[in-house]
Motif scaffolding. Structure first.
Motif, PDB file in Angstrom:
ATOM      1  N   MET A  45     127.868  70.844 126.770  1.00 43.28           N
ATOM      2  CA  MET A  45     126.474  71.068 127.150  1.00 43.28           C
ATOM      3  C   MET A  45     126.105  70.317 128.425  1.00 43.28           C
ATOM      4  N   SER A  46     126.502  69.069 128.509  1.00 40.31           N
ATOM      5  CA  SER A  46     126.003  68.234 129.596  1.00 40.31           C
ATOM      6  C   SER A  46     126.702  68.466 130.935  1.00 40.31           C
ATOM      7  N   HIS A  47     127.972  68.786 130.919  1.00 43.66           N
ATOM      8  CA  HIS A  47     128.727  68.895 132.174  1.00 43.66           C
ATOM      9  C   HIS A  47     128.117  69.891 133.173  1.00 43.66           C
ATOM     10  N   LEU A  64     119.071  59.784 130.724  1.00 39.87           N
ATOM     11  CA  LEU A  64     118.555  61.133 130.496  1.00 39.87           C
ATOM     12  C   LEU A  64     119.106  61.724 129.201  1.00 39.87           C
ATOM     13  N   TRP A  65     120.401  61.571 128.984  1.00 38.33           N
ATOM     14  CA  TRP A  65     121.043  62.205 127.840  1.00 38.33           C
ATOM     15  C   TRP A  65     120.866  61.441 126.530  1.00 38.33           C
ATOM     16  N   ALA A  66     120.617  60.142 126.565  1.00 41.47           N
ATOM     17  CA  ALA A  66     120.561  59.341 125.339  1.00 41.47           C
ATOM     18  C   ALA A  66     119.610  59.909 124.280  1.00 41.47           C
ATOM     19  N   PRO A  67     118.367  60.232 124.625  1.00 43.35           N
ATOM     20  CA  PRO A  67     117.471  60.754 123.575  1.00 43.35           C
ATOM     21  C   PRO A  67     117.861  62.162 123.114  1.00 43.35           C
ATOM     22  N   ILE A  68     118.453  62.935 123.992  1.00 38.40           N
ATOM     23  CA  ILE A  68     118.909  64.279 123.605  1.00 38.40           C
ATOM     24  C   ILE A  68     120.067  64.158 122.632  1.00 38.40           C
ATOM     25  N   ASP A  69     121.037  63.312 122.980  1.00 39.28           N
ATOM     26  CA  ASP A  69     122.179  63.095 122.091  1.00 39.28           C
ATOM     27  C   ASP A  69     121.726  62.592 120.728  1.00 39.28           C
ATOM     28  N   GLN A  70     120.730  61.721 120.710  1.00 37.00           N
ATOM     29  CA  GLN A  70     120.253  61.140 119.456  1.00 37.00           C
ATOM     30  C   GLN A  70     119.802  62.211 118.471  1.00 37.00           C
TER      31      GLN A  70
END
Length: 118
Positions: A45-47, A64-70
């Motif tokens: 997803m992130s790449h 940026l990604w930390a809360p999405i990953d959570q």
């Protein structure tokens, strides 16, 4: 139905290694999805999105990604780590293993479970 968070080493100074890791993550995610399990592949997803975030450094992208990953960490029942070279050194994978382990959720290496998805 299994709900799997797929972890794969990602960052590297050599862009060809980053691309190789992205492709490995996609291949494993496809095999898991084909088996009928739910899979969230963070690298898959992130790449592609990260290519549009060139103005951010590594810390900025991580923030940026930390809360999405959570959200996805909490939603999934188990973690599978694509044990490509670099996985043991990955701080992100270490955090994900800790998250699942401390909640008594299954943590596996892809090389140990891939036959379950054949």
């Amino acid at each position: 139905m299994r709900k799997i968070f797929l972890a794969c080493p990602y960052g590297h100074a050599d862009k060809s290694i980053v691309e190789k890791r992205f492709e490995a993550s996609n291949a494993v995610a496809a095999q898991i999805a084909r088996s009928g399990s739910v899979v969230f592949s963070q690298v898959s997803m992130s790449h592609p999105i990260n290519k549009h975030l060139a103005d951010l450094d590594k810390v900025g992208i991580g923030s940026l990604w930390a809360p999405i990953d959570q959200v996805f960490l909490e939603a999934m029942d188990e973690l599978i780590v694509v044990d490509e070279p670099g996985w043991k050194e990955s701080a992100g994978i270490a955090r994900e293993i800790e998250f699942f382990s401390t909640r008594d959720r299954r943590v596996s290496l892809w090389s140990d479970v891939k036959t379950e998805f054949a």
